[in-house]
Every structure is written in C-alpha cells, then in structure tokens.
Design a protein around this motif. Structure first.
Motif, PDB file in Angstrom:
ATOM      1  N   UNK A 123      37.513   1.059 -11.301  1.00  0.00           N
ATOM      2  CA  UNK A 123      37.458   2.474 -11.668  1.00  0.00           C
ATOM      3  C   UNK A 123      37.377   3.383 -10.453  1.00  0.00           C
ATOM      4  N   UNK A 124      36.650   2.955  -9.441  1.00  0.00           N
ATOM      5  CA  UNK A 124      36.512   3.743  -8.214  1.00  0.00           C
ATOM      6  C   UNK A 124      37.579   3.356  -7.192  1.00  0.00           C
ATOM      7  N   UNK A 125      38.218   2.222  -7.393  1.00  0.00           N
ATOM      8  CA  UNK A 125      39.207   1.751  -6.426  1.00  0.00           C
ATOM      9  C   UNK A 125      38.569   1.414  -5.090  1.00  0.00           C
ATOM     10  N   UNK A 126      37.344   0.865  -5.129  1.00  0.00           N
ATOM     11  CA  UNK A 126      36.621   0.598  -3.892  1.00  0.00           C
ATOM     12  C   UNK A 126      35.682  -0.591  -4.071  1.00  0.00           C
ATOM     13  N   UNK A 127      35.289  -1.149  -2.938  1.00  0.00           N
ATOM     14  CA  UNK A 127      34.302  -2.219  -2.943  1.00  0.00           C
ATOM     15  C   UNK A 127      32.906  -1.608  -2.878  1.00  0.00           C
ATOM     16  N   UNK A 128      31.965  -2.269  -3.502  1.00  0.00           N
ATOM     17  CA  UNK A 128      30.576  -1.801  -3.482  1.00  0.00           C
ATOM     18  C   UNK A 128      29.908  -2.239  -2.184  1.00  0.00           C
ATOM     19  N   UNK A 129      28.730  -1.714  -1.976  1.00  0.00           N
ATOM     20  CA  UNK A 129      27.926  -2.152  -0.844  1.00  0.00           C
ATOM     21  C   UNK A 129      27.287  -3.496  -1.145  1.00  0.00           C
ATOM     22  N   UNK A 130      26.594  -4.018  -0.172  1.00  0.00           N
ATOM     23  CA  UNK A 130      25.915  -5.297  -0.333  1.00  0.00           C
ATOM     24  C   UNK A 130      24.589  -5.071  -1.050  1.00  0.00           C
ATOM     25  N   UNK A 184      23.771  -5.337  10.284  1.00  0.00           N
ATOM     26  CA  UNK A 184      23.235  -4.538   9.180  1.00  0.00           C
ATOM     27  C   UNK A 184      22.180  -5.336   8.437  1.00  0.00           C
ATOM     28  N   UNK A 185      21.092  -4.659   8.097  1.00  0.00           N
ATOM     29  CA  UNK A 185      20.037  -5.272   7.298  1.00  0.00           C
ATOM     30  C   UNK A 185      19.888  -4.465   6.028  1.00  0.00           C
ATOM     31  N   UNK A 186      20.210  -5.089   4.897  1.00  0.00           N
ATOM     32  CA  UNK A 186      20.065  -4.477   3.581  1.00  0.00           C
ATOM     33  C   UNK A 186      18.692  -4.881   3.051  1.00  0.00           C
ATOM     34  N   UNK A 187      17.731  -3.990   3.151  1.00  0.00           N
ATOM     35  CA  UNK A 187      16.365  -4.273   2.737  1.00  0.00           C
ATOM     36  C   UNK A 187      16.310  -4.503   1.227  1.00  0.00           C
ATOM     37  N   UNK A 188      16.970  -3.609   0.496  1.00  0.00           N
ATOM     38  CA  UNK A 188      17.096  -3.712  -0.963  1.00  0.00           C
ATOM     39  C   UNK A 188      18.377  -2.961  -1.339  1.00  0.00           C
ATOM     40  N   UNK A 189      18.596  -2.706  -2.594  1.00  0.00           N
ATOM     41  CA  UNK A 189      19.853  -2.049  -2.989  1.00  0.00           C
ATOM     42  C   UNK A 189      19.941  -0.598  -2.511  1.00  0.00           C
ATOM     43  N   UNK A 190      18.815   0.001  -2.074  1.00  0.00           N
ATOM     44  CA  UNK A 190      18.798   1.413  -1.695  1.00  0.00           C
ATOM     45  C   UNK A 190      18.610   1.683  -0.208  1.00  0.00           C
ATOM     46  N   UNK A 191      18.173   0.702   0.566  1.00  0.00           N
ATOM     47  CA  UNK A 191      17.857   0.954   1.976  1.00  0.00           C
ATOM     48  C   UNK A 191      18.616  -0.016   2.867  1.00  0.00           C
ATOM     49  N   UNK A 192      19.241   0.562   3.913  1.00  0.00           N
ATOM     50  CA  UNK A 192      19.977  -0.252   4.882  1.00  0.00           C
ATOM     51  C   UNK A 192      19.680   0.262   6.288  1.00  0.00           C
ATOM     52  N   UNK A 193      19.498  -0.660   7.215  1.00  0.00           N
ATOM     53  CA  UNK A 193      19.351  -0.337   8.635  1.00  0.00           C
ATOM     54  C   UNK A 193      20.571  -0.890   9.364  1.00  0.00           C
ATOM     55  N   UNK A 194      21.136  -0.084  10.263  1.00  0.00           N
ATOM     56  CA  UNK A 194      22.333  -0.484  10.992  1.00  0.00           C
ATOM     57  C   UNK A 194      22.098  -0.355  12.490  1.00  0.00           C
ATOM     58  N   UNK A 195      22.555  -1.339  13.232  1.00  0.00           N
ATOM     59  CA  UNK A 195      22.507  -1.321  14.685  1.00  0.00           C
ATOM     60  C   UNK A 195      23.909  -1.648  15.170  1.00  0.00           C
ATOM     61  N   UNK A 196      24.515  -0.734  15.925  1.00  0.00           N
ATOM     62  CA  UNK A 196      25.888  -0.910  16.395  1.00  0.00           C
ATOM     63  C   UNK A 196      25.966  -0.759  17.908  1.00  0.00           C
ATOM     64  N   UNK A 197      26.831  -1.573  18.508  1.00  0.00           N
ATOM     65  CA  UNK A 197      27.196  -1.424  19.913  1.00  0.00           C
ATOM     66  C   UNK A 197      28.657  -1.009  19.938  1.00  0.00           C
ATOM     67  N   UNK A 198      28.968   0.055  20.672  1.00  0.00           N
ATOM     68  CA  UNK A 198      30.334   0.561  20.757  1.00  0.00           C
ATOM     69  C   UNK A 198      30.797   0.579  22.205  1.00  0.00           C
ATOM     70  N   UNK A 199      32.014   0.111  22.422  1.00  0.00           N
ATOM     71  CA  UNK A 199      32.658   0.224  23.729  1.00  0.00           C
ATOM     72  C   UNK A 199      33.926   1.041  23.515  1.00  0.00           C
ATOM     73  N   UNK A 200      34.008   2.173  24.170  1.00  0.00           N
ATOM     74  CA  UNK A 200      35.145   3.074  23.977  1.00  0.00           C
ATOM     75  C   UNK A 200      35.945   3.285  25.238  1.00  0.00           C
ATOM     76  N   UNK A 201      37.240   3.479  25.035  1.00  0.00           N
ATOM     77  CA  UNK A 201      38.168   3.759  26.132  1.00  0.00           C
ATOM     78  C   UNK A 201      38.958   4.994  25.729  1.00  0.00           C
ATOM     79  N   UNK A 202      38.914   6.019  26.558  1.00  0.00           N
ATOM     80  CA  UNK A 202      39.689   7.229  26.307  1.00  0.00           C
ATOM     81  C   UNK A 202      40.667   7.398  27.455  1.00  0.00           C
ATOM     82  N   UNK A 203      41.953   7.312  27.136  1.00  0.00           N
ATOM     83  CA  UNK A 203      43.009   7.548  28.116  1.00  0.00           C
ATOM     84  C   UNK A 203      43.530   8.954  27.894  1.00  0.00           C
ATOM     85  N   UNK A 204      43.398   9.795  28.891  1.00  0.00           N
ATOM     86  CA  UNK A 204      43.792  11.207  28.760  1.00  0.00           C
ATOM     87  C   UNK A 204      44.596  11.588  29.976  1.00  0.00           C
TER      88      UNK A 204
END
Length: 172
Positions: A69-76, A126-146
């Motif tokens: 119905x939503x055309x999408x996947x649910x969260x964990x 990602x840590x899904x504590x329960x169906x309503x709370x999630x904690x996320x920790x991300x490392x990003x490496x970016x390259x900008x060519x200008x």
C-alpha cells in the motif's frame, strides 16, 4: 530556469536480514533566455545525474517487511526489544552506502556549468532499541571535485572530508 525535469529509477529488496536499495536520478534543466547587451541568449539544456546504492545486514536476524500500500519497506522491528529485566538486546544492523551527484555539464564550453561532483562513502551501525527508538552511528568519507570554472585548465577547488555522525530517532 523556465523548465526542469527529474527522472529516476529505484529498486529495493531484501533476502532475509539483508536489505538492498538503490536509486539513479537524471536532471534536465532548460535555461530561460536572458538578455546580454545587444543580444538575447538561450543556453542549451543542462543534464546532471546522481544516485546511491546501499545495503544493510541485521545481525540479529530481523527482516524488513514490504508494505504494498505504501510501496515501501518498513523499518526494523526487534524480535527481542531491549530490556534490563528480560535480557533483550534489541536489533543491531550494519549498513553501507555509496552516493554520488555530478553537477557538471558542458565543461570546456562558455555556457557550461562547473557545479562539481560529490561522492560519499558511508559505513553505519544502527541499534533498534524497540519499535520506536533507534540510535545511529555513521562514518562518512566524502570527496568533492570542484573545478575553477567550466572553461580553461582544471584547477581542483574541491576538498575531502571525514565525519562521524550520531543520531537518535524516536518514531510514533
């Protein structure tokens, strides 16, 4: 700009606790006429593109369900929500993502655009504590060519960056 169009194609799927998603975009930007002393100029249509591909694995075994119905996947949703009393640890997910956007077109021409190209590699936990709370920790490496402009010799005015991002999500 008088007209712009965006086209995209997206695909997603899962195989048990492994989830994949990707999307590609194509942008057309039609320039509107602008007056220069003694002339009127309409630049050519510009074309930009970009997209992303990501994958994740829920280490604790939960899967994402698809909602037609939503055309999408649910969260964990954790099978064993975090609880000191019951010993549940929630759900844990490892994720990776590659994204790129190229805002250059007609390089080498006076009517070109040197908007740059950005590429980002992301690794996340990602840590899904329960169906309503999630904690996320991300490392990003970016390259900008200008470039310094659409014409002339290439002089890289871009940069590289590394970032650590933390986020808490509460959903109801």
């Amino acid at each position: 700009m008088s007209h712009a169009q965006v086209y995209s194609v997206e695909a997603a799927g899962n195989w048990g606790p492994v989830y994949f998603q990707g999307e590609y975009f194509w942008f057309n930007v039609e320039r509107r006429p602008f007056a220069q002393p003694g002339t009127t100029f309409t630049g050519p249509t510009l074309h930009f593109n970009g997209g992303y591909a990501e994958a994740s694995w829920v280490v604790t075994g939960e899967t994402r369900s698809y909602d037609p119905g939503a055309g999408a996947y649910s969260g964990v949703v954790p099978d064993n929500p975090f609880s000191w009393a019951n010993g549940g640890w929630g759900a844990w997910e490892i994720a990776g993502r590659y994204s790129v956007i190229d805002l250059n077109d007609r390089l080498g021409f006076v009517d070109g655009v040197a908007g740059g190209k950005q590429t980002i590699y992301t690794a996340g936990l990602n840590w899904y504590v329960n169906r309503n709370i999630r904690f996320m920790l991300d490392y990003l490496h970016g390259i900008i060519d200008k470039r310094n402009g659409p014409t002339g010799p290439f002089i890289d005015q871009g940069t590289r960056f590394d970032a650590v991002a933390m986020r808490t999500q509460i959903a109801f």
